[in-house]
Design an enzyme around this catalytic site. Structure first.
Site, PDB file in Angstrom:
ATOM      1  N   ASN A   8       0.873  -1.181   0.000  1.00  0.00           N
ATOM      2  CA  ASN A   8       0.000   0.000   0.000  1.00  0.00           C
ATOM      3  C   ASN A   8       0.908   1.228   0.000  1.00  0.00           C
ATOM      4  OD1 ASN A   8      -1.812   2.041   0.517  1.00  0.00           O
ATOM      5  ND2 ASN A   8      -2.196   1.449   2.645  1.00  0.00           N
ATOM      6  N   TRP A   9       1.036   1.852  -1.174  1.00  0.00           N
ATOM      7  CA  TRP A   9       1.966   2.996  -1.284  1.00  0.00           C
ATOM      8  C   TRP A   9       1.394   4.255  -0.632  1.00  0.00           C
ATOM      9  CZ3 TRP A   9       4.114   2.963  -7.031  1.00  0.00           C
ATOM     10  CH2 TRP A   9       4.756   1.740  -7.273  1.00  0.00           C
ATOM     11  N   LYS A  10       0.120   4.232  -0.319  1.00  0.00           N
ATOM     12  CA  LYS A  10      -0.559   5.415   0.241  1.00  0.00           C
ATOM     13  C   LYS A  10      -0.362   6.613  -0.697  1.00  0.00           C
ATOM     14  CE  LYS A  10       0.335   3.517   4.776  1.00  0.00           C
ATOM     15  NZ  LYS A  10       0.226   3.700   6.205  1.00  0.00           N
ATOM     16  N   HIS A  95      -9.365   1.269   5.105  1.00  0.00           N
ATOM     17  CA  HIS A  95      -8.072   1.459   5.793  1.00  0.00           C
ATOM     18  C   HIS A  95      -8.280   2.458   6.932  1.00  0.00           C
ATOM     19  CE1 HIS A  95      -3.936   2.638   6.565  1.00  0.00           C
ATOM     20  NE2 HIS A  95      -3.562   1.549   5.933  1.00  0.00           N
ATOM     21  N   GLU A  97      -6.636   4.882   7.864  1.00  0.00           N
ATOM     22  CA  GLU A  97      -6.404   6.293   7.498  1.00  0.00           C
ATOM     23  C   GLU A  97      -7.631   6.886   6.811  1.00  0.00           C
ATOM     24  OE1 GLU A  97      -2.671   5.558   5.531  1.00  0.00           O
ATOM     25  OE2 GLU A  97      -1.783   5.134   7.488  1.00  0.00           O
ATOM     26  N   GLU A 165      -5.262  -4.779  10.901  1.00  0.00           N
ATOM     27  CA  GLU A 165      -4.226  -3.773  11.071  1.00  0.00           C
ATOM     28  C   GLU A 165      -4.492  -2.995  12.356  1.00  0.00           C
ATOM     29  OE1 GLU A 165      -2.305  -2.706   7.090  1.00  0.00           O
ATOM     30  OE2 GLU A 165      -4.043  -1.415   7.293  1.00  0.00           O
ATOM     31  N   GLY A 171       2.671   2.286  10.744  1.00  0.00           N
ATOM     32  CA  GLY A 171       3.669   3.342  10.572  1.00  0.00           C
ATOM     33  C   GLY A 171       4.393   3.737  11.842  1.00  0.00           C
ATOM     34  N   SER A 209       3.554  -2.145  10.489  1.00  0.00           N
ATOM     35  CA  SER A 209       5.010  -2.187  10.717  1.00  0.00           C
ATOM     36  C   SER A 209       5.642  -3.534  10.369  1.00  0.00           C
ATOM     37  CB  SER A 209       5.326  -1.774  12.156  1.00  0.00           C
ATOM     38  OG  SER A 209       4.938  -0.424  12.365  1.00  0.00           O
ATOM     39  N   GLY A 230       2.761  -1.056   4.349  1.00  0.00           N
ATOM     40  CA  GLY A 230       2.771   0.360   4.000  1.00  0.00           C
ATOM     41  C   GLY A 230       4.176   0.830   3.700  1.00  0.00           C
ATOM     42  N   GLY A 231       4.820   1.444   4.687  1.00  0.00           N
ATOM     43  CA  GLY A 231       6.140   2.070   4.508  1.00  0.00           C
ATOM     44  C   GLY A 231       7.160   1.190   3.802  1.00  0.00           C
TER      45      GLY A 231
END
Ligand code: PEP
Length: 251
Positions: A8-10, A95, A97, A165, A171, A209, A230-231
């Site tokens: 997930n590049w966001k 998600h 976010e 999640e 993150g 993470s 993610g990251g």
């Protein structure tokens, strides 16, 4: 069950960065095809470019959200059919976010998932508790409510995936213990078996993470069927390291 490792590049990257990242992941994939399914979910503006780069590579493309409607007066939104048009097979929904930034409710997430499934996409439905909810011991109750309200009646193991999640792990570099991940995934599996047709076979991803250094341990946990990353999905080496970690528990 074959694991799914999804990036997930966001809202990160640029066209140039996307091209470099995809080229690097493709090169690694061509050298050593791993026994896991791989998925990249770039921001909407890069879907077409990433999709054409991925053609024939055996790596799936996905969106990060979609609207409940097929088309219409919804400025700034994207329909599930548009994602399909661009070659997407998956879409991430609910998600944390989006639940926070756009006040998305579980009921809205269920209608998005219904629209996505209707258009032929696999809906990745995200659930997870906040730190305060976990500290209060309410995580099972919270996740159960999210599953009940966010997973539409027509979800099956073929058209939906759950991503657990914990919000406090996204993150932050913090992860639950392996025992806590196992307990939650078993809880979710029990709910899916009760509520969803073929719920025993629906994939349950862990997200929060995940890194190359903890992927093998997390992916080996019973009822963990892959990762939402993610990251670490923004660096080919890290994303690949996680895919290798997932491949270890496949073997
Ligand atoms: C995510 O945003 O889905 C996620 C899991 O992020 P990170 O891997 O950076 O914690």
């Amino acid at each position: 069950m074959r694991s799914l490792v999804a990036g997930n590049w966001k809202m990160n990257g640029s066209l140039a960065m996307a091209a470099g990242l995809v080229a690097d992941i493709k090169a690694r994939h061509q050298k050593a095809v791993l026994p896991v399914d791989l998925l990249l979910c770039p921001p909407f503006p890069y879907l077409a470019a990433v999709g054409s780069q991925l053609k024939g590579a055996g790596i799936a493309l996905g969106g990060q959200d979609c609207h409940t409607a097929g088309s219409g007066a919804h400025t700034g939104d994207v329909s599930a059919a548009m994602l399909v048009d661009l070659g997407c097979c998956y879409v991430i929904l609910g998600h944390s976010e989006r639940r926070t930034d756009h006040s998305e409710s579980s009921v809205l997430v269920a209608s998005k998932a219904k629209a996505a499934i209707g258009a032929g996409l696999v809906a990745i439905i995200c659930v997870g508790e906040t730190e305060a909810q976990r500290n209060a011991g309410d995580q099972n109750k919270i996740v159960e409510k999210q599953i009940v309200e966010s997973v539409p009646a027509d979800a099956t193991a073929e058209n939906a995936v759950i991503a657990y999640e914990p919000v406090w792990a996204i993150g932050t570099g913090k992860t639950p213990t392996v025992g806590d991940v196992e307990a939650m995934h078993r809880h979710i599996r029990g709910l899916l078996k009760q509520r969803v047709s073929g719920g025993a076979a629906m994939r349950i991803l862990y997200g929060g993470s995940v890194k190359p250094t903890n992927a093998a341990e997390l992916m080996a946990v019973p009822e963990v069927n892959g990762a939402l990353v993610g990251g670490a999905s923004l660096k080919a080496e890290d994303f690949w390291g996680i895919a290798e970690g997932a491949a270890k528990s496949a073997g």
